[in-house]
Design an enzyme around this catalytic site. Structure first.
Site, short mmCIF file in Angstrom:
data_model
loop_
_atom_site.label_atom_id
_atom_site.label_comp_id
_atom_site.label_asym_id
_atom_site.label_seq_id
_atom_site.Cartn_x
_atom_site.Cartn_y
_atom_site.Cartn_z
N CYS A 136 -7.46 -12.19 10.39
CA CYS A 136 -7.47 -10.88 11.05
C CYS A 136 -8.85 -10.25 10.99
O CYS A 136 -9.13 -9.32 11.74
CB CYS A 136 -6.43 -9.95 10.42
SG CYS A 136 -6.44 -10.05 8.64
N GLU B 108 -0.33 -4.57 9.43
CA GLU B 108 -1.74 -4.89 9.61
C GLU B 108 -1.76 -5.84 10.80
O GLU B 108 -1.20 -6.93 10.74
CB GLU B 108 -2.27 -5.53 8.32
CG GLU B 108 -3.75 -5.64 8.26
CD GLU B 108 -4.23 -6.96 8.82
OE1 GLU B 108 -4.24 -7.10 10.07
OE2 GLU B 108 -4.57 -7.83 8.03
#
Lengths: 485, 485
Positions: free
Chosen positions: B267, B230
């Site tokens: 993120c 990720e």
């Protein structure tokens, strides 16, 4: 007769597929299912003409091809049913808790199609894993458009099936570019298709070298994409003596038929048999060899495959310690291929990796172990497989739990007292396995779960109900199974 | 203080993990769930000590770290519940039809763990995406063993959490090698872990360059393995004027908080805001800038991240047409990082790919479009994202269905009138998105569906009931959901 697509034609095809995707991804599950059912009908409506084409191009007999077309129609219809049932969407809904600290939002998850999918027709399934085959059916069900590269060994059959799909698209007034058919005997067509920026996934059934070329091209892209390559395997069969003593003749007949089915041209063909040295095993070998000798020679799909069979089986035969158990006079040639049973001791097998490789065709290698612990070492030494079979009594299966544990790590399907050939098209089927059997062991290429290959999850947070996809609307208008939290 | 693992230690760790896997994969769902619940308890039992360690190592405040630990415990417990509930096994059963021609066998499908998983601790989530974090919890639930590489920015915290896991394994009398903890500041440790033959999957949360290094190593192996990296994204936010006119102040405050949450080190941080030129937009920009000016400066996780923020935000500021909307006196420095709002016209944005890149930290770029069609071009130009948000009235959302259709192809989660930060841990969460947000958009790294990353399907054909895994036995002793055909 058919010209390879040029690089410009590939670029144009992918561009058109991408535009068609923008519309096709919005179609309802019902529309996609209806399209797939019509494709099945149009495939049937091609009648004997397409069977005759396929017979000429593939050398496969009429009965087999008619069965394969029926299977292909069954795939289209059963995946259409699964598409509409919607279990593959894996819908889950988390309701809002505005009073929680911090407040919990309303979150609903479904699946969204990946985008244009490139499918490579396979040589050994001119219907079921080619033009309107399993990969195409799964991609359409997921809402993806398809660019199909015909297999150069049956371009006319492929062209004919593509016309049936085009007709079905027309009937449903869907854009013709939902399905685009290209020819390409040269590797460069495949390379251009996989590397094109619009391509979002690849489906392939074929050889290890072919699958790995596609996989490597896909991973080297600026944006790597998933490749579902089913590259075959040797499908080991573990034989236990109590069972062989009781049923040598039945098992020998089953396996003689399985090894030679379709001139051995199945990815689930049992290429390695593993037994423990004993009179029961030797009697079984004799029975099996004599039954294989009785099987008539067959013509393979095309000269390339026949030549590879001749070369690879000859190479296996000349390895240290390898004995030919079938009639040595029946050597394979480019013209006709006879079944071949070889044997070797486990110790020779363990030290020679050439013997672990698939010989695509009606050939099987019997590996003779001294005892169960040597059989475990052989099991440990094998790579990932589509299937593994165990021929045993229930008592023997219970006694060999450690072997079973090794087998579980190495394959996608375990068969008890049966043959690996004959892959049932159903929800519970796993046709896939650890590398190098496939490039992605987490998915199947047979059965409606194959639809999941071509979609990815997407969540909607605090979305107005009327703008949600139907499967996420509060009233559940599609009536599908949903997990509520 | 902690030495990097040597190549021999890596080899030894993976070998031990592989041996532990042989036992751990056979544990029941109940045993794995119990282990995970005990890890949560032991994490709590570490008390203030581990919070103090983490505060010193990460510069994150006490409140945030306590919340993050609570979230980590919630993950362990909720994934344990999901593990036991067994929906992730996706069990389906096809019963035999012996009278059919050919006879249909009995086929039952479940999931089997992939093998030893290498998890890389993340810098920005010292608990929730590190040692006992989401990837570890999912791998254990799937029946995989874990080799964890501590993030070099918080090795002591990691070591402390690893001891809690070791204690939990001891309590449940499970092999200690089910979880192995290694240190490695050097890339070579990560490379050796990913390339080791025993490694069967990789979990990672971090930068694009870090994730891609792991991905490339994994694809270059003789046996390629899945990498779930990720790698963050810019999480675009689409702003519509009617909504801004009505709610400028509320939305500005929400976004000032979201952009600066945790010094912007998430993120899901909203890095690009996209609006249509209008008085409402300019008023919103003013409101947002003044609120961001009021947010105190913060210290980033470590010097490397602070330095990268300084460099990347300075580079963005100096691109053609970029204006600084926040107080220009508050420039980021290595010591303390202030929030930064930049603006640029869509035409400048579209021709400058540097402006599409993530600036990890409390910085957001406002892209001003002339009209809705330019907004669509901006949307089309963006790469794959974890999230996209739409700030609009329901009427505006309805009017912009084409934009919505573009957004759907580009992200894993769409948020309506909310902020992307604050990822809910629940079944319906998709935390993942098209490349380059992640290396595998088909899976999530948040929520119990993340367990599916570390398992693959396996079918049993004609197997004796008592030798089947419990979830496949006819009597359904685990009482899980199963699809019957």
């Amino acid at each position: 007769m058919f010209k390879d697509a040029t690089l410009l034609e590939v670029e144009d095809a992918m561009h058109r597929s991408c535009n068609a995707f923008k519309l096709f991804k919005k179609t309802s599950l019902a529309t996609r299912a209806a399209l797939m059912r019509t494709i099945a009908k149009e495939l049937e409506a091609l009648g004997d003409h397409v069977i005759e084409l396929a017979m000429r191009e593939t050398h496969l007999p009429e009965g087999r091809l008619k069965n394969e077309r029926a299977r292909t129609m069954h795939q289209l219809v059963s995946y259409a049913n699964a598409c509409e049932r919607g279990d593959w969407l894996n819908v889950s809904m988390c309701s809002a808790s505005p009073d929680r600290v911090p407040p919990r939002p309303d979150i609903r998850k479904t699946m969204t199609p990946l985008g244009p999918v490139v499918v490579f027709g396979s040589s050994n399934f001119p219907f079921a894993y080619s033009t309107a085959g399993g990969d195409t059916a799964c991609a359409l069900a997921a809402g993806c458009t398809v660019v199909l590269k015909a297999h150069p060994a049956h371009p006319e059959t492929s062209e004919c099936v593509a016309q049936a799909i085009a007709k079905a698209l027309e009937i449903h007034r869907l854009p013709k570019d939902v399905f685009i058919h290209l020819h390409g005997a040269s590797f460069s067509v495949g390379e251009a298709l996989v590397k094109n920026q619009h391509t979002k996934a690849v489906g392939f059934t074929g050889s290890y070298s072919g699958g790995m070329a596609l996989f490597n091209w896909a991973q080297q892209r600026k944006e790597p994409i998933p490749v579902f390559a089913e590259m075959g395997s040797v499908n080991p069969v573990y034989l236990f003596n109590e069972k062989l003593s009781a049923d040598a003749v039945t098992v020998a007949q089953q396996y003689a038929d399985s090894i030679t089915l379709g001139v051995g041209q199945f990815c689930t063909n049992p290429g390695i048999l593993i037994g423990i040295d004993s009179p029961a095993l030797h009697r079984f070998i004799e029975e099996l060899a004599s039954r294989m000798n009785a099987i008539p020679e067959g013509k393979m799909l095309h000269d390339g495959i026949a030549k590879a069979y001749e070369q690879r089986s000859s190479r296996a035969m000349t390895q240290k310690g390898v004995k030919v158990m079938t009639d040595p006079g029946r050597k394979p040639s480019a013209k006709s291929c006879s079944a071949l049973l070889l044997s070797v001791t486990a110790s020779s097998f363990l030290e020679n990796s050439i013997l672990h490789e698939e010989v695509f065709g009606p050939c099987s290698l019997l590996v003779i172990c001294n005892d169960a612990s040597e059989m475990k070492r052989v099991a440990e030494s094998l790579e990932g497989q589509l299937t593994s079979s165990v021929i045993a009594t229930e008592g023997e299966l219970k006694q060999h739990q450690e072997l079973l544990s090794i087998i579980q790590c190495k394959c996608g399907r375990i068969i008890f007292n049966g043959v690996p050939t004959g892959v049932e098209v159903c929800q519970a089927m796993q046709h896939g396995g650890p590398f190098p059997a496939t490039t992605d062991s987490r998915f199947t290429s047979v059965g409606p779960d194959g639809i999941r290959r071509f979609a990815r999850p997407i969540s909607y947070q605090n979305f107005p109900d009327e703008l949600l996809p139907d499967e996420l609307k509060s009233a559940n208008p599609l009536g599908i199974n949903r997990t509520l939290e």
